[in-house]
Design a protein around this motif. Structure first.
Motif, PDB file in Angstrom:
ATOM      1  N   GLY A   1       0.787  -1.235   0.000  1.00 51.15           N
ATOM      2  CA  GLY A   1       0.000   0.000   0.000  1.00 51.15           C
ATOM      3  C   GLY A   1       0.814   1.277   0.000  1.00 51.15           C
ATOM      4  O   GLY A   1       0.252   2.358   0.154  1.00 51.15           O
ATOM      5  N   THR A   2       2.134   1.176  -0.183  1.00 46.86           N
ATOM      6  CA  THR A   2       2.952   2.387  -0.228  1.00 46.86           C
ATOM      7  C   THR A   2       3.009   2.975  -1.643  1.00 46.86           C
ATOM      8  O   THR A   2       3.608   4.026  -1.845  1.00 46.86           O
ATOM      9  N   LEU A   3       2.378   2.312  -2.590  1.00 46.34           N
ATOM     10  CA  LEU A   3       2.268   2.795  -3.964  1.00 46.34           C
ATOM     11  C   LEU A   3       0.784   2.775  -4.319  1.00 46.34           C
ATOM     12  O   LEU A   3       0.111   1.754  -4.124  1.00 46.34           O
ATOM     13  N   VAL A   4       0.253   3.900  -4.807  1.00 39.74           N
ATOM     14  CA  VAL A   4      -1.186   4.011  -5.081  1.00 39.74           C
ATOM     15  C   VAL A   4      -1.424   4.685  -6.425  1.00 39.74           C
ATOM     16  O   VAL A   4      -0.549   5.352  -6.960  1.00 39.74           O
ATOM     17  N   SER A   5      -2.627   4.539  -6.940  1.00 35.96           N
ATOM     18  CA  SER A   5      -3.006   5.249  -8.158  1.00 35.96           C
ATOM     19  C   SER A   5      -3.334   6.695  -7.787  1.00 35.96           C
ATOM     20  O   SER A   5      -3.622   7.012  -6.627  1.00 35.96           O
ATOM     21  N   LEU A   6      -3.296   7.578  -8.763  1.00 36.11           N
ATOM     22  CA  LEU A   6      -3.501   9.003  -8.524  1.00 36.11           C
ATOM     23  C   LEU A   6      -4.836   9.280  -7.836  1.00 36.11           C
ATOM     24  O   LEU A   6      -4.918  10.126  -6.947  1.00 36.11           O
ATOM     25  N   ASP A   7      -5.888   8.549  -8.212  1.00 34.42           N
ATOM     26  CA  ASP A   7      -7.198   8.789  -7.602  1.00 34.42           C
ATOM     27  C   ASP A   7      -7.258   8.375  -6.128  1.00 34.42           C
ATOM     28  O   ASP A   7      -8.151   8.786  -5.404  1.00 34.42           O
ATOM     29  N   LYS A   8      -6.286   7.585  -5.672  1.00 32.98           N
ATOM     30  CA  LYS A   8      -6.250   7.158  -4.267  1.00 32.98           C
ATOM     31  C   LYS A   8      -5.278   7.996  -3.423  1.00 32.98           C
ATOM     32  O   LYS A   8      -5.169   7.807  -2.229  1.00 32.98           O
ATOM     33  N   LEU A   9      -4.576   8.914  -4.061  1.00 39.83           N
ATOM     34  CA  LEU A   9      -3.614   9.757  -3.351  1.00 39.83           C
ATOM     35  C   LEU A   9      -4.359  10.737  -2.441  1.00 39.83           C
ATOM     36  O   LEU A   9      -5.237  11.462  -2.892  1.00 39.83           O
TER      37      LEU A   9
ATOM     38  N   PRO B   1      -1.665  16.837  -8.463  1.00 44.23           N
ATOM     39  CA  PRO B   1      -0.641  16.691  -9.503  1.00 44.23           C
ATOM     40  C   PRO B   1      -1.223  16.039 -10.745  1.00 44.23           C
ATOM     41  O   PRO B   1      -2.181  15.274 -10.672  1.00 44.23           O
ATOM     42  N   VAL B   2      -0.661  16.397 -11.875  1.00 45.38           N
ATOM     43  CA  VAL B   2      -1.083  15.810 -13.148  1.00 45.38           C
ATOM     44  C   VAL B   2       0.105  15.071 -13.756  1.00 45.38           C
ATOM     45  O   VAL B   2       1.256  15.380 -13.462  1.00 45.38           O
ATOM     46  N   PHE B   3      -0.188  14.108 -14.597  1.00 51.24           N
ATOM     47  CA  PHE B   3       0.873  13.335 -15.231  1.00 51.24           C
ATOM     48  C   PHE B   3       0.607  13.262 -16.717  1.00 51.24           C
ATOM     49  O   PHE B   3      -0.538  13.238 -17.162  1.00 51.24           O
ATOM     50  N   ASN B   4       1.684  13.251 -17.482  1.00 51.80           N
ATOM     51  CA  ASN B   4       1.546  13.022 -18.911  1.00 51.80           C
ATOM     52  C   ASN B   4       1.115  11.583 -19.125  1.00 51.80           C
ATOM     53  O   ASN B   4       1.705  10.665 -18.555  1.00 51.80           O
ATOM     54  N   GLU B   5       0.105  11.408 -19.931  1.00 58.49           N
ATOM     55  CA  GLU B   5      -0.378  10.059 -20.205  1.00 58.49           C
ATOM     56  C   GLU B   5       0.550   9.395 -21.218  1.00 58.49           C
ATOM     57  O   GLU B   5       0.928  10.002 -22.216  1.00 58.49           O
TER      58      GLU B   5
ATOM     59  N   LYS C   1      -3.967   1.191 -25.119  1.00 59.00           N
ATOM     60  CA  LYS C   1      -4.340   1.486 -23.743  1.00 59.00           C
ATOM     61  C   LYS C   1      -3.271   2.332 -23.048  1.00 59.00           C
ATOM     62  O   LYS C   1      -2.094   2.224 -23.356  1.00 59.00           O
ATOM     63  N   ALA C   2      -3.729   3.132 -22.103  1.00 64.10           N
ATOM     64  CA  ALA C   2      -2.798   3.950 -21.308  1.00 64.10           C
ATOM     65  C   ALA C   2      -2.115   3.065 -20.277  1.00 64.10           C
ATOM     66  O   ALA C   2      -2.730   2.159 -19.698  1.00 64.10           O
ATOM     67  N   TYR C   3      -0.821   3.329 -20.058  1.00 61.80           N
ATOM     68  CA  TYR C   3      -0.112   2.647 -18.987  1.00 61.80           C
ATOM     69  C   TYR C   3      -0.681   3.136 -17.651  1.00 61.80           C
ATOM     70  O   TYR C   3      -1.000   4.323 -17.512  1.00 61.80           O
ATOM     71  N   PRO C   4      -0.781   2.256 -16.661  1.00 60.86           N
ATOM     72  CA  PRO C   4      -1.254   2.730 -15.348  1.00 60.86           C
ATOM     73  C   PRO C   4      -0.191   3.609 -14.694  1.00 60.86           C
ATOM     74  O   PRO C   4       1.001   3.416 -14.919  1.00 60.86           O
ATOM     75  N   VAL C   5      -0.642   4.591 -13.924  1.00 58.46           N
ATOM     76  CA  VAL C   5       0.267   5.493 -13.228  1.00 58.46           C
ATOM     77  C   VAL C   5       0.109   5.275 -11.732  1.00 58.46           C
ATOM     78  O   VAL C   5      -1.005   5.326 -11.205  1.00 58.46           O
TER      79      VAL C   5
END
Length: 197
Positions: A42-50, A62-66, A81-85
């Motif tokens: 759980g020390t790594l999360v998706s942007l929507d869970k930050l 924060p925003v990320f280049n897709e 498909k987009a790579y997961p961030v």
């Protein structure tokens, strides 16, 4: 830059990780367990869970280049498909979990981030290269800031330096900092304690 440069000093940790105890390889000793952020713990999360704290009345987003999978078998290439961030989860102060948490992050005077957003007039809200940031904690409790104030964290500069010393001793014990760097880290903590009320 929108916020000040990141000021956490990493010199001590780099030396410990590379040279610890005269070199782990020289002593035929295994390196410390990895502290790299992970989805598993759980020390790594998706942007929507930050879950970032409120600072100066706002919660940064924060925003990320897709980046997408590209199929170059046709022209023009087709986008797949987009790579997961994923990014490191943060504590209530906004400091990231995972990785080697240096003494200044374990005994913080503010929020340290490995990213920064551009200010108005310079691509506002976009990432500012690879420049990190440091945002001091408020001196007193404020509705505009969800982080605990400095006045609640450390009774005085001596209490802050003692907290940095405890954190440093843990890093030394874990092989992430050299004992010889303790003096340097404590001198820096004494200088940084000027931020305290």
């Amino acid at each position: 830059m929108r916020l000040s440069d990141q000021s956490a000093e990493h010199r001590a940790g780099h030396a410990g990780a590379v040279c610890g105890d005269g070199g782990l390889g020289a002593q035929n000793k295994a390196p410390p367990p990895s502290r790299y952020p992970s989805l598993t713990d759980g020390t790594l999360v998706s942007l929507d869970k930050l879950k970032l704290p409120k600072i100066n009345g706002e919660v940064a987003r924060p925003v990320f280049n897709e980046l997408r999978v590209m199929d170059y078998s046709s022209q023009p290439p087709s986008r797949g498909k987009a790579y997961p961030v994923y990014l490191p989860a943060v504590d209530a102060d906004g400091n990231p979990f995972g990785g080697i948490r240096m003494a200044y992050v374990q005994a913080p005077l503010g929020t340290y981030a490995g990213w920064n957003l551009r200010k108005t007039g310079f691509g506002e809200g976009e990432l500012c290269s690879l420049t990190g940031t440091f945002i001091p904690f408020p001196r007193e409790r404020s509705d505009a800031d969800s982080r605990d104030p400095l006045s609640d964290r450390y009774a005085d500069s001596e209490a802050y330096v003692a907290a940095v010393k405890r954190a440093s001793e843990g890093l030394i014990a874990d092989g992430f900092m050299l004992p010889d760097d303790l003096g340097f880290v404590l001198d820096r903590a004494r200088e940084d304690s000027a931020l305290l009320p």
